[in-house]
Design an enzyme around this catalytic site. Sequence first.
Site, mmCIF file in Angstrom:
data_model
loop_
_atom_site.group_PDB
_atom_site.id
_atom_site.type_symbol
_atom_site.label_atom_id
_atom_site.label_comp_id
_atom_site.label_asym_id
_atom_site.label_seq_id
_atom_site.Cartn_x
_atom_site.Cartn_y
_atom_site.Cartn_z
ATOM 1 C CB ALA A 154 -5.382 27.238 -42.178
ATOM 2 C CE1 TYR A 155 -9.998 28.686 -35.202
ATOM 3 C CE2 TYR A 155 -8.213 29.713 -33.986
ATOM 4 C CZ TYR A 155 -9.555 29.386 -34.109
ATOM 5 O OH TYR A 155 -10.438 29.769 -33.137
ATOM 6 C CB SER A 156 -3.177 32.065 -37.093
ATOM 7 O OG SER A 156 -2.906 31.193 -36.007
ATOM 8 C CB SER A 158 -9.358 31.749 -41.158
ATOM 9 O OG SER A 158 -9.392 31.167 -39.865
#
Length: 248
Positions: A154-156, A158
Site C-alpha cells: 500500500a505504501y509503495s 501510494s
Amino acid sequence: MIYAGRFSGRCAIVTGGGSGLGKAAAARITAEGGKVVLWDLNPEALETSKADTGAVGVVAVDVSDHAAVAVAAKSSHEILGKIDILINSAGITGATVPLWEFPLDSWQKVMDINLNGLFYCCREVIPFLIDNGYGRIVNVASVAGKEGNPNASAYSASKAGVIGLTKSLGKELATKGVIVNALTPATFESPILAQLPPSQVEYMRSKIPMGRLGIVDESAATVCFMASEECSFTTASTFDTSGGRTTF
C-alpha cells in the site's frame, strides 16, 4: 546551512508539520525569512511544532477529509494573506504484511492519506498559486514508489501514485508560474519509523549503499531548494535523497 532571506516574503503551507520532515522543512523556511502555517492531525504536536519552528499558525486537519482540507486552505490563506508554497509531507506507512494478507482497512487508510489526501491539498491550494502567478509544490513521495518495498504494497503503491500525480500536475501548471516536483527519499530517521517493525527498518537500511539511514535535515535541505525561487527550470520531476539506493 541557512540561507538568510531566501524565503523573504514567501508564505507556505506544510502538511504533516507536527513532526519529521514537515517540521524540519517548516523550521528552515521560517529561519530563512518565510511565513508558515502547519497542518497536522495531532493538535498537541502542532502546538509544540509551532513553538519550535516559529510558524505563524496551525490547522488541525485530517487531509483524507476533502471538506476539511477545503476549509483549512481558506483559513490558511486568511492567516498568511497569500500562499506561495505547498509542501505535502503528511503520510503513514500502513500494515507490514504480504499483499494477500493486507487488511482492507489499512490499505484504504494509506491510500486516503498518502494519495487522496495529497490530491485534496493540491486541488484546494493550487487556485491560490495560480492567482499569484507563482508557486512551488513539493510532494513527498519515497524510493518505495520507484522500487517497491516488500510487505509494504500500500505504501509503495501510494507513493508511486504521488510520483505519477506530480508528473501530470507539473505539466499542467508549467506555463502558470507554478513548479511541481516530488522528493523520493530512502528511509531517514523520523517518527514514522515507529509504525514499522525493526526488521522492516533494517531491510530498508540494508538496501542503501551508504549503509545508513538518512538524516531528516538532509531531506529538508532538498525540499527547501525545491520550494525556493532557485528551482525554476525543473518541474514534473523527482529529486532523490536515497544514499545511492535509487537507480532511476
